[in-house]
Design a protein around this motif. Structure first.
Motif, PDB file in Angstrom:
ATOM      1  N   ILE A 116       0.670   8.005 -18.389  1.00  6.98           N
ATOM      2  CA  ILE A 116       1.078   7.706 -17.016  1.00  6.98           C
ATOM      3  C   ILE A 116       0.289   6.480 -16.593  1.00  6.98           C
ATOM      4  O   ILE A 116      -0.946   6.484 -16.615  1.00  6.98           O
ATOM      5  CB  ILE A 116       0.801   8.885 -16.067  1.00  6.98           C
ATOM      6  CG1 ILE A 116       1.730  10.057 -16.391  1.00  6.98           C
ATOM      7  CG2 ILE A 116       0.959   8.454 -14.616  1.00  6.98           C
ATOM      8  CD1 ILE A 116       1.475  11.301 -15.555  1.00  6.98           C
ATOM      9  N   VAL A 117       0.999   5.395 -16.197  1.00  6.20           N
ATOM     10  CA  VAL A 117       0.329   4.139 -15.852  1.00  6.20           C
ATOM     11  C   VAL A 117       0.614   3.680 -14.428  1.00  6.20           C
ATOM     12  O   VAL A 117      -0.046   2.745 -13.947  1.00  6.20           O
ATOM     13  CB  VAL A 117       0.704   3.019 -16.852  1.00  6.20           C
ATOM     14  CG1 VAL A 117       0.256   3.376 -18.259  1.00  6.20           C
ATOM     15  CG2 VAL A 117       2.211   2.730 -16.820  1.00  6.20           C
ATOM     16  N   ASN A 118       1.590   4.297 -13.761  1.00  9.14           N
ATOM     17  CA  ASN A 118       1.880   3.929 -12.383  1.00  9.14           C
ATOM     18  C   ASN A 118       0.654   4.191 -11.518  1.00  9.14           C
ATOM     19  O   ASN A 118       0.074   5.287 -11.545  1.00  9.14           O
ATOM     20  CB  ASN A 118       3.080   4.744 -11.892  1.00  9.14           C
ATOM     21  CG  ASN A 118       3.409   4.489 -10.448  1.00  9.14           C
ATOM     22  OD1 ASN A 118       2.751   5.015  -9.560  1.00  9.14           O
ATOM     23  ND2 ASN A 118       4.445   3.709 -10.203  1.00  9.14           N
ATOM     24  N   ALA A 119       0.230   3.214 -10.721  1.00  2.00           N
ATOM     25  CA  ALA A 119      -1.043   3.296  -9.997  1.00  2.00           C
ATOM     26  C   ALA A 119      -1.072   4.421  -8.976  1.00  2.00           C
ATOM     27  O   ALA A 119      -2.027   5.212  -8.927  1.00  2.00           O
ATOM     28  CB  ALA A 119      -1.336   1.962  -9.316  1.00  2.00           C
ATOM     29  N   SER A 120      -0.053   4.498  -8.130  1.00  2.00           N
ATOM     30  CA  SER A 120      -0.066   5.535  -7.099  1.00  2.00           C
ATOM     31  C   SER A 120       0.103   6.925  -7.699  1.00  2.00           C
ATOM     32  O   SER A 120      -0.453   7.910  -7.184  1.00  2.00           O
ATOM     33  CB  SER A 120       1.020   5.267  -6.052  1.00  2.00           C
ATOM     34  OG  SER A 120       2.296   5.146  -6.652  1.00  2.00           O
ATOM     35  N   THR A 121       0.842   7.020  -8.804  1.00  2.00           N
ATOM     36  CA  THR A 121       0.967   8.300  -9.496  1.00  2.00           C
ATOM     37  C   THR A 121      -0.378   8.739 -10.054  1.00  2.00           C
ATOM     38  O   THR A 121      -0.810   9.881  -9.892  1.00  2.00           O
ATOM     39  CB  THR A 121       2.006   8.208 -10.617  1.00  2.00           C
ATOM     40  OG1 THR A 121       3.292   7.914 -10.045  1.00  2.00           O
ATOM     41  CG2 THR A 121       2.105   9.505 -11.401  1.00  2.00           C
TER      42      THR A 121
ATOM     43  N   VAL B 207       0.868  -1.175   0.000  1.00  5.34           N
ATOM     44  CA  VAL B 207       0.000   0.000   0.000  1.00  5.34           C
ATOM     45  C   VAL B 207       0.906   1.226   0.000  1.00  5.34           C
ATOM     46  O   VAL B 207       1.899   1.279   0.734  1.00  5.34           O
ATOM     47  CB  VAL B 207      -0.938   0.026   1.215  1.00  5.34           C
ATOM     48  CG1 VAL B 207      -1.838   1.266   1.171  1.00  5.34           C
ATOM     49  CG2 VAL B 207      -1.795  -1.236   1.268  1.00  5.34           C
ATOM     50  N   VAL B 208       0.563   2.202  -0.832  1.00  2.00           N
ATOM     51  CA  VAL B 208       1.343   3.425  -0.963  1.00  2.00           C
ATOM     52  C   VAL B 208       0.521   4.587  -0.421  1.00  2.00           C
ATOM     53  O   VAL B 208      -0.638   4.763  -0.815  1.00  2.00           O
ATOM     54  CB  VAL B 208       1.724   3.700  -2.437  1.00  2.00           C
ATOM     55  CG1 VAL B 208       2.569   4.975  -2.541  1.00  2.00           C
ATOM     56  CG2 VAL B 208       2.461   2.505  -3.025  1.00  2.00           C
ATOM     57  N   ARG B 209       1.107   5.359   0.476  1.00  2.29           N
ATOM     58  CA  ARG B 209       0.458   6.587   0.944  1.00  2.29           C
ATOM     59  C   ARG B 209       1.000   7.755   0.109  1.00  2.29           C
ATOM     60  O   ARG B 209       2.215   7.979   0.048  1.00  2.29           O
ATOM     61  CB  ARG B 209       0.712   6.818   2.431  1.00  2.29           C
ATOM     62  CG  ARG B 209       0.275   8.198   2.919  1.00  2.29           C
ATOM     63  CD  ARG B 209      -0.073   8.237   4.387  1.00  2.29           C
ATOM     64  NE  ARG B 209      -1.416   7.690   4.610  1.00  2.29           N
ATOM     65  CZ  ARG B 209      -2.085   7.786   5.778  1.00  2.29           C
ATOM     66  NH1 ARG B 209      -1.514   8.382   6.819  1.00  2.29           N
ATOM     67  NH2 ARG B 209      -3.290   7.279   5.903  1.00  2.29           N
ATOM     68  N   VAL B 210       0.091   8.495  -0.522  1.00  2.00           N
ATOM     69  CA  VAL B 210       0.476   9.609  -1.383  1.00  2.00           C
ATOM     70  C   VAL B 210       0.222  10.919  -0.646  1.00  2.00           C
ATOM     71  O   VAL B 210      -0.890  11.177  -0.177  1.00  2.00           O
ATOM     72  CB  VAL B 210      -0.301   9.590  -2.714  1.00  2.00           C
ATOM     73  CG1 VAL B 210       0.203  10.694  -3.632  1.00  2.00           C
ATOM     74  CG2 VAL B 210      -0.173   8.226  -3.398  1.00  2.00           C
ATOM     75  N   PHE B 211       1.267  11.723  -0.562  1.00  2.00           N
ATOM     76  CA  PHE B 211       1.203  13.014   0.124  1.00  2.00           C
ATOM     77  C   PHE B 211       1.113  14.155  -0.880  1.00  2.00           C
ATOM     78  O   PHE B 211       1.619  14.053  -2.005  1.00  2.00           O
ATOM     79  CB  PHE B 211       2.449  13.224   0.983  1.00  2.00           C
ATOM     80  CG  PHE B 211       2.524  12.335   2.195  1.00  2.00           C
ATOM     81  CD1 PHE B 211       2.008  12.746   3.413  1.00  2.00           C
ATOM     82  CD2 PHE B 211       3.129  11.088   2.124  1.00  2.00           C
ATOM     83  CE1 PHE B 211       2.075  11.935   4.536  1.00  2.00           C
ATOM     84  CE2 PHE B 211       3.210  10.268   3.236  1.00  2.00           C
ATOM     85  CZ  PHE B 211       2.676  10.690   4.444  1.00  2.00           C
ATOM     86  N   LEU B 212       0.499  15.243  -0.446  1.00  4.55           N
ATOM     87  CA  LEU B 212       0.518  16.498  -1.184  1.00  4.55           C
ATOM     88  C   LEU B 212       1.539  17.415  -0.519  1.00  4.55           C
ATOM     89  O   LEU B 212       1.487  17.622   0.698  1.00  4.55           O
ATOM     90  CB  LEU B 212      -0.860  17.158  -1.166  1.00  4.55           C
ATOM     91  CG  LEU B 212      -0.971  18.536  -1.827  1.00  4.55           C
ATOM     92  CD1 LEU B 212      -0.683  18.447  -3.321  1.00  4.55           C
ATOM     93  CD2 LEU B 212      -2.360  19.131  -1.580  1.00  4.55           C
TER      94      LEU B 212
END
Length: 229
Positions: free
Chosen positions: A185-190, A141-146
């Motif tokens: 762009i295909v990277n899921a978290s991106t 699981v990836v946490r994406v920050f702003l």
């Protein structure tokens, strides 16, 4: 469509299996470790299935990761062009990195990765989205920050791996969103992070605090590498 009521009594199907309607506990009755590498491990779990049987499920353990949507004062987002060997090509991605320092808060990992990959720091941080990479077989699981209010910092020395070939580029956020929809762009978290950032920055949603609960953060890999598994 309204979801079925999980409190409804079980029903039998044409094959005779009693449907549990969300009430079954998928307990682990056995587990076997098959492989441990530098950034992942593979195990097979035997799981109790509805109806009394069991099923084998392969699980790729992962340390978890963070990614950063860093948006400058001109509304441009920082993207990384990086080679990814499983796909055999370079991908446009967000700055990102593994949660591979024991006990380090995820936001601190994000700060470090933004500095290492993009030579940037940020004064304002919040949580955009948590992305389960492929929950059918991995706990990643990836946490994406702003990250907002960006400042340049000293460029780090690249290690002798893919990061030595990184290209850093800034594009307008709307252009990055277009790239997601266009399949560039295909990277899921991106992809998820860019769409979530646009929703937050246009007022459609609110970001969370950096300390927001993260119930799905991977923990098995950390326990394994600490020697307690």
């Amino acid at each position: 469509m309204t979801p079925s009521d999980p409190s409804s009594p079980p029903a039998s199907s044409s094959d005779g299996v009693r449907r549990t309607r969300g009430a079954h506990e998928f307990g682990i009755v056995g587990s076997e470790d098959l492989y441990q590498g530098r950034v992942m491990a593979l195990r097979v779990d035997e799981i109790a299935m509805p109806g009394g049987g069991t099923g084998r499920r392969e699980v790729v353990e992962h340390p978890g990761a963070v990614a950063i949507v860093a948006v400058d004062d001109e509304g441009r987002v920082v993207l990384i062009h990086q080679y990814r060997h499983p796909l055999g090509r370079r991908l446009w991605e967000l700055p990102a990195g593994l949660l591979d320092v024991a006990g380090e808060p995820a936001v601190d990992t994000a700060r470090r990765e933004l500095a290492e990959e993009a030579a940037l720091s940020a004064s304002r941080w919040s949580v955009l989205v948590d992305v389960a990479a492929s929950p059918g077989f991995t706990d990643e699981v990836v946490r994406v920050f702003l990250a907002l209010d960006l400042h340049e910092v000293a460029e780090m020395t690249a290690e002798g791996n893919e990061e030595a070939d990184l290209v850093v580029h800034r594009v307008p956020l709307d252009e990055a969103v277009r790239m997601v929809v266009a399949g560039e762009i295909v990277n899921a978290s991106t992809s998820a992070g860019l769409l979530a950032a646009r929703a937050v920055l246009t007022g459609l949603a609110e970001a969370r605090e950096t300390t927001a609960p993260w119930p799905d953060r991977p923990t098995r890999w950390a326990r394994r590498t600490a020697g307690s598994d």
